[in-house]
Design a protein around this motif. Structure first.
Motif, PDB file in Angstrom:
ATOM      1  N   LEU A  54      -8.606  -8.000   2.211  1.00 57.77           N
ATOM      2  CA  LEU A  54      -8.083  -7.863   1.007  1.00 57.77           C
ATOM      3  C   LEU A  54      -7.619  -6.384   0.449  1.00 57.77           C
ATOM      4  N   LEU A  55      -6.610  -6.202  -0.065  1.00 56.15           N
ATOM      5  CA  LEU A  55      -6.133  -4.776  -0.346  1.00 56.15           C
ATOM      6  C   LEU A  55      -6.241  -4.732  -1.897  1.00 56.15           C
ATOM      7  N   ASN A  56      -6.707  -3.692  -2.568  1.00 57.11           N
ATOM      8  CA  ASN A  56      -6.891  -3.395  -3.842  1.00 57.11           C
ATOM      9  C   ASN A  56      -5.595  -2.765  -4.688  1.00 57.11           C
ATOM     10  N   LYS A  57      -4.601  -3.976  -4.407  1.00 55.01           N
ATOM     11  CA  LYS A  57      -3.355  -3.859  -5.134  1.00 55.01           C
ATOM     12  C   LYS A  57      -3.128  -4.819  -6.273  1.00 55.01           C
ATOM     13  N   ASN A  58      -2.428  -4.195  -7.179  1.00 60.72           N
ATOM     14  CA  ASN A  58      -1.988  -5.053  -8.317  1.00 60.72           C
ATOM     15  C   ASN A  58      -0.305  -5.346  -8.449  1.00 60.72           C
ATOM     16  N   VAL A  59      -0.013  -6.300  -7.309  1.00 60.90           N
ATOM     17  CA  VAL A  59       1.494  -6.496  -7.225  1.00 60.90           C
ATOM     18  C   VAL A  59       1.921  -7.759  -8.326  1.00 60.90           C
ATOM     19  N   PRO A  60       3.050  -7.360  -9.097  1.00 58.61           N
ATOM     20  CA  PRO A  60       3.544  -8.618  -9.853  1.00 58.61           C
ATOM     21  C   PRO A  60       3.700  -9.953  -9.260  1.00 58.61           C
ATOM     22  N   TYR A  61       3.291 -10.850  -9.591  1.00 62.46           N
ATOM     23  CA  TYR A  61       3.566 -12.411  -9.133  1.00 62.46           C
ATOM     24  C   TYR A  61       2.959 -12.706  -7.782  1.00 62.46           C
ATOM     25  N   THR A  62       1.657 -12.021  -7.666  1.00 64.43           N
ATOM     26  CA  THR A  62       1.153 -12.302  -6.183  1.00 64.43           C
ATOM     27  C   THR A  62      -0.337 -12.592  -6.478  1.00 64.43           C
ATOM     28  N   GLN A  63      -0.792 -13.487  -5.929  1.00 62.07           N
ATOM     29  CA  GLN A  63      -1.990 -13.939  -5.762  1.00 62.07           C
ATOM     30  C   GLN A  63      -3.063 -13.093  -5.140  1.00 62.07           C
ATOM     31  N   PHE A  64      -2.654 -12.374  -4.013  1.00 65.64           N
ATOM     32  CA  PHE A  64      -3.478 -11.415  -3.446  1.00 65.64           C
ATOM     33  C   PHE A  64      -2.677 -10.781  -2.163  1.00 65.64           C
ATOM     34  N   VAL A  65      -2.952  -9.668  -1.763  1.00 64.93           N
ATOM     35  CA  VAL A  65      -2.293  -8.699  -0.638  1.00 64.93           C
ATOM     36  C   VAL A  65      -3.516  -8.604   0.309  1.00 64.93           C
ATOM     37  N   ALA A  66      -3.208  -8.595   1.747  1.00 63.01           N
ATOM     38  CA  ALA A  66      -4.292  -8.456   2.619  1.00 63.01           C
ATOM     39  C   ALA A  66      -3.436  -7.739   3.700  1.00 63.01           C
ATOM     40  N   LYS A  67      -4.389  -7.034   4.737  1.00 64.76           N
ATOM     41  CA  LYS A  67      -3.828  -6.523   5.691  1.00 64.76           C
ATOM     42  C   LYS A  67      -4.714  -6.645   6.883  1.00 64.76           C
ATOM     43  N   LYS A  68      -4.119  -7.323   8.039  1.00 63.87           N
ATOM     44  CA  LYS A  68      -4.653  -7.787   9.332  1.00 63.87           C
ATOM     45  C   LYS A  68      -4.162  -7.367  10.654  1.00 63.87           C
ATOM     46  N   ASN A  69      -4.791  -6.699  11.444  1.00 58.31           N
ATOM     47  CA  ASN A  69      -4.012  -6.475  12.858  1.00 58.31           C
ATOM     48  C   ASN A  69      -2.686  -5.807  12.585  1.00 58.31           C
ATOM     49  N   GLY A  70      -2.535  -4.794  11.769  1.00 62.67           N
ATOM     50  CA  GLY A  70      -1.372  -4.200  11.508  1.00 62.67           C
ATOM     51  C   GLY A  70      -0.340  -4.820  10.580  1.00 62.67           C
ATOM     52  N   THR A  71      -0.700  -6.141  10.070  1.00 61.34           N
ATOM     53  CA  THR A  71       0.111  -7.057   9.347  1.00 61.34           C
ATOM     54  C   THR A  71      -0.117  -7.301   7.867  1.00 61.34           C
ATOM     55  N   THR A  72       0.878  -7.092   7.049  1.00 59.99           N
ATOM     56  CA  THR A  72       0.477  -7.074   5.624  1.00 59.99           C
ATOM     57  C   THR A  72       0.672  -8.613   5.131  1.00 59.99           C
ATOM     58  N   ILE A  73      -0.117  -9.154   4.458  1.00 56.60           N
ATOM     59  CA  ILE A  73      -0.125 -10.858   4.248  1.00 56.60           C
ATOM     60  C   ILE A  73      -0.020 -10.673   2.685  1.00 56.60           C
ATOM     61  N   THR A  74       1.285 -11.134   2.083  1.00 57.40           N
ATOM     62  CA  THR A  74       1.262 -11.276   0.559  1.00 57.40           C
ATOM     63  C   THR A  74       1.492 -12.400   0.167  1.00 57.40           C
ATOM     64  N   SER A  97       8.794  -6.930  12.175  1.00 51.33           N
ATOM     65  CA  SER A  97       9.234  -8.174  11.857  1.00 51.33           C
ATOM     66  C   SER A  97       8.557  -9.056  10.647  1.00 51.33           C
ATOM     67  N   HIS A  98       9.083  -9.892   9.982  1.00 52.30           N
ATOM     68  CA  HIS A  98       8.471 -10.703   8.913  1.00 52.30           C
ATOM     69  C   HIS A  98       8.893 -11.845   9.125  1.00 52.30           C
ATOM     70  N   VAL A  99       7.992 -12.771   8.567  1.00 51.96           N
ATOM     71  CA  VAL A  99       7.808 -14.419   8.557  1.00 51.96           C
ATOM     72  C   VAL A  99       7.583 -14.501   6.910  1.00 51.96           C
ATOM     73  N   PHE A 104       4.410 -12.447   5.729  1.00 51.56           N
ATOM     74  CA  PHE A 104       3.613 -11.882   6.644  1.00 51.56           C
ATOM     75  C   PHE A 104       4.613 -10.825   7.143  1.00 51.56           C
ATOM     76  N   GLN A 105       4.334  -9.454   7.038  1.00 55.51           N
ATOM     77  CA  GLN A 105       5.177  -8.578   7.470  1.00 55.51           C
ATOM     78  C   GLN A 105       4.255  -7.453   8.345  1.00 55.51           C
ATOM     79  N   GLY A 106       4.903  -7.132   9.618  1.00 58.98           N
ATOM     80  CA  GLY A 106       4.350  -6.184  10.486  1.00 58.98           C
ATOM     81  C   GLY A 106       4.380  -6.807  11.926  1.00 58.98           C
ATOM     82  N   ALA A 107       3.706  -6.060  12.808  1.00 55.50           N
ATOM     83  CA  ALA A 107       3.429  -6.196  14.169  1.00 55.50           C
ATOM     84  C   ALA A 107       3.247  -7.487  14.851  1.00 55.50           C
ATOM     85  N   SER A 108       2.141  -8.137  14.117  1.00 55.05           N
ATOM     86  CA  SER A 108       1.524  -9.287  14.415  1.00 55.05           C
ATOM     87  C   SER A 108       2.160 -10.512  13.492  1.00 55.05           C
TER      88      SER A 108
END
Length: 311
Positions: free
Chosen positions: A24-44, A2-4, A53-57
């Protein structure tokens, strides 16, 4: 998966980044301020202000921040739910607020709590830091709960998974919650009598017409001065306090269940729940699973398949 996607102003994105700073994840993704992962969900968080928000939660994590975005022109004095107008200056009135936790989680109980907060309680609740539980960490919630219990009258009801599975065939989820809210509110009214609140605010989970339809089957009904609004914790601290007490009890119950089965019972109803349920099935079969999970969820069939695959 699921994603929101939600849109947030810059000041909220800063708060969001601070909240997730340990994930926070050490990722350099274009046009993003940050990327994090919590409870199986990636927050970009994108520089445009959009948050993915992408993932189970995903829904659960997004709801932390959706609830903080006020709708322009909507206040407690003018918001309407159907034909119902909320009282003016609602936030400062002596009210009962009720909320529930656990309905969407495969593991753990269903919990409903009602809290009474008057003009004396309200500034003290605010000083404690009581607010929408989705904006608080589990540690914050556990720290606040005993302080709230010492301050305000409340009534908390817990339906264990075993009891839930016994009554669920006769009661759908909405009917069950109506019964519990009504009972918690009625018992709280008896507790604070002869004091009478100016109203009762229920964090809305179904239309008022549906609530009152199910209420008709109850022998002792609380029907007067009921108000229903989504995100009720934004309108009165009694609802926010009730939400915190529910969540704290839910977390404690999950901890107890985790000790009983020997591994961590997750919140929510994602793939992690399927995997843990499969372990429980292999350990103690459906009888053990029924002591910790709501068996009518789709997770049960998925867990049975997983357990079979590992045999």
């Amino acid at each position: 998966m699921s994603h929101v996607v939600i849109q947030l102003p810059k000041n909220q994105i800063i708060k969001l980044q601070q909240f997730y700073q340990n994930e926070l994840l050490n990722k350099n993704v274009p046009y993003t301020q940050f990327v994090a992962k919590k409870n199986g969900t990636t927050i970009t968080a994108y520089t445009s202000g959009k948050i993915l928000f992408q993932g189970a939660s995903a829904e659960q994590e997004a709801s932390r921040w959706q609830d903080t975005v006020a709708t322009p022109g909507v206040t407690a004095s003018n918001k309407k739910q159907g034909n119902q107008t909320l009282p003016k200056n609602l936030a400062s009135l002596p009210f009962i607020g009720s909320d529930e936790v656990g309905n969407g989680s495969y593991f753990g109980p269903l919990i409903v709590c009602a809290v009474y907060a008057d003009q004396e309680h309200l500034p003290l609740l605010k000083q404690l830091g009581v607010k929408d539980s989705k904006m608080l960490t589990d540690s914050d919630i556990r720290g606040l709960a005993p302080k709230i219990k010492a301050l305000v009258p409340f009534k908390l009801l817990e339906v264990t998974p075993t009891k839930y599975n016994q009554i669920q065939p006769r009661y759908n989820a909405v009917h069950m919650k109506v019964v519990l809210h009504n009972q918690a509110i009625r018992l709280l009214l008896e507790m604070i009598a002869p004091t009478k609140p100016e109203g009762i605010l229920i964090d809305q989970f179904t239309p008022e017409s549906s609530y009152r339809k199910y209420l008709k089957g109850e022998a002792e009904q609380v029907t007067d001065n009921l108000y229903f609004v989504t995100k009720g914790e934004q309108y009165h601290l009694a609802v926010a306090a009730a939400s915190i007490l529910c969540r704290a009890q839910f977390l404690d119950s999950l901890d107890i269940g985790s000790k009983e089965v020997g591994f961590t019972l997750p919140s929510g109803a994602g793939t992690k729940s399927d995997q843990v349920a499969a372990k429980i099935l292999r350990k103690g079969g459906m009888e053990l699973l029924g002591q910790h999970a709501k068996l009518h969820f789709a997770n049960t069939k998925k867990a049975q398949k997983l357990a079979g695959d590992f045999e």
